[in-house]
Design an enzyme around this catalytic site. Structure first.
Site, PDB file in Angstrom:
ATOM      1  N   SER A 117       0.833  -1.156  -0.147  1.00 33.66           N
ATOM      2  CA  SER A 117      -0.054   0.065  -0.056  1.00 33.66           C
ATOM      3  C   SER A 117       0.816   1.244  -0.126  1.00 33.66           C
ATOM      4  O   SER A 117       1.992   1.332   0.191  1.00 33.66           O
ATOM      5  CB  SER A 117      -0.720   0.146   1.172  1.00 33.66           C
ATOM      6  OG  SER A 117      -1.408   1.219   1.272  1.00 33.66           O
ATOM      7  N   TYR A 146      -2.001  -0.439  10.716  1.00 32.25           N
ATOM      8  CA  TYR A 146      -2.244  -0.860   9.111  1.00 32.25           C
ATOM      9  C   TYR A 146      -0.984  -0.409   8.214  1.00 32.25           C
ATOM     10  O   TYR A 146      -0.122  -1.117   7.668  1.00 32.25           O
ATOM     11  CB  TYR A 146      -3.415   0.011   8.444  1.00 32.25           C
ATOM     12  CG  TYR A 146      -3.665  -0.296   6.931  1.00 32.25           C
ATOM     13  CD1 TYR A 146      -4.172  -1.418   6.550  1.00 32.25           C
ATOM     14  CD2 TYR A 146      -3.204   0.801   6.120  1.00 32.25           C
ATOM     15  CE1 TYR A 146      -4.195  -1.716   5.309  1.00 32.25           C
ATOM     16  CE2 TYR A 146      -3.408   0.486   4.858  1.00 32.25           C
ATOM     17  CZ  TYR A 146      -4.079  -0.510   4.408  1.00 32.25           C
ATOM     18  OH  TYR A 146      -4.028  -0.844   3.038  1.00 32.25           O
TER      19      TYR A 146
END
Length: 255
Positions: free
Chosen positions: A146, A159
């Site tokens: 990501s 995350y």
């Protein structure tokens, strides 16, 4: 040699295949003629993707799995080998989003939940798929990281940590297995219209913490197919000189 002799059946295994980038990539790989092994925790959406693959003339199987469970991961790998005899492409894609909290407010169970899927799930997939690819002497792995693996995300510390870890484990695997014919790269999406991102709005209401979200400089969110196009390239012979590459597909978000 005939084309069949020089180019054996190509088999692609995709986790998180029930929606978003996993589904979009699965459909594109099937259109390329690959046999599909579709993995998802959600049996209904996974079976829906399989139906879509078959409607496009493709072939595949669906295996329900919790990617954070070692027995489930070994099962989806075993089912792939049992059905098709090999795994040529592995899109190690399944992941979840963290509920937004400031770091000191993150519940320990939330930490465990996100790490188990986003890091342990990626690790277990690599661990067992690589063993198959070593025996073949070839393989191509694409991990989903990501833009949160390239820069920190406000209110999403766990995350971000897991996606930084995916970047790191991608580079390590690429380094360790390149001489064994296995390439390992990662794609770093940013600002994608998926159910994962849509669910973030609900969790913001639950926690009351609003992340400082940056918008892609290109002026819009990405469609899942735009990320899938890059994954398909990494899965193709066109990327044959790439391993350990960390590719941002983010509309200029990380500039």
């Amino acid at each position: 040699m005939t084309a069949t002799q020089t180019q054996p059946i190509q088999v692609a295994l995709v986790t998180g295949a029930g929606s978003g980038m996993g589904r979009a990539t699965s459909l594109k790989l099937a259109e390329m003629g690959m046999k599909m092994v579709l993995v998802d925790f959600n049996e209904q959406t996974g079976e829906e993707t399989l139906t879509m693959v078959r409607e496009k003339g493709g072939e595949g199987i669906f295996v329900r799995a919790n990617v954070a469970d070692s027995a489930d991961v070994q099962n989806y790998v075993n089912q792939a080998v049992k059905t098709y005899g090999r795994i040529d492409v592995f899109f190690n894609n399944a992941g979840i989003i963290q509920k937004p909290y400031l770091l000191a407010d993150i519940p320990e169970e939330e930490f465990d939940r996100v790490v188990s899927v986003n890091l342990k799930g990626v690790f277990l997939g690599l661990k067992y798929v690589i063993k198959v690819m070593e025996q073949q002497g070839s393989g191509n792995i694409i991990n989903t990281a990501s833009t949160a693996g390239l820069k920190s995300e406000h209110s999403l510390a766990v995350y971000s940590a897991t996606k930084h870890a995916v970047v790191g484990i991608t580079k390590s695997a690429a380094m360790e297995y390149v001489k064994k014919g296995i390439r390992v790269n990662a794609v770093c999406p940013g600002g994608v219209q998926t159910n994962l991102v849509a669910g973030l709005e609900k969790t913001i209401q639950e926690t009351g913490q609003v992340p400082e979200i940056q918008f892609p400089r290109i002026g819009r969110m990405a469609d899942s197919e735009e990320i899938a196009n890059v994954v398909v390239f990494l899965a193709s012979p066109g990327s044959s000189y790439m391993t350990g590459s960390i590719i941002a597909v983010d509309g200029g978000l990380t500039l």
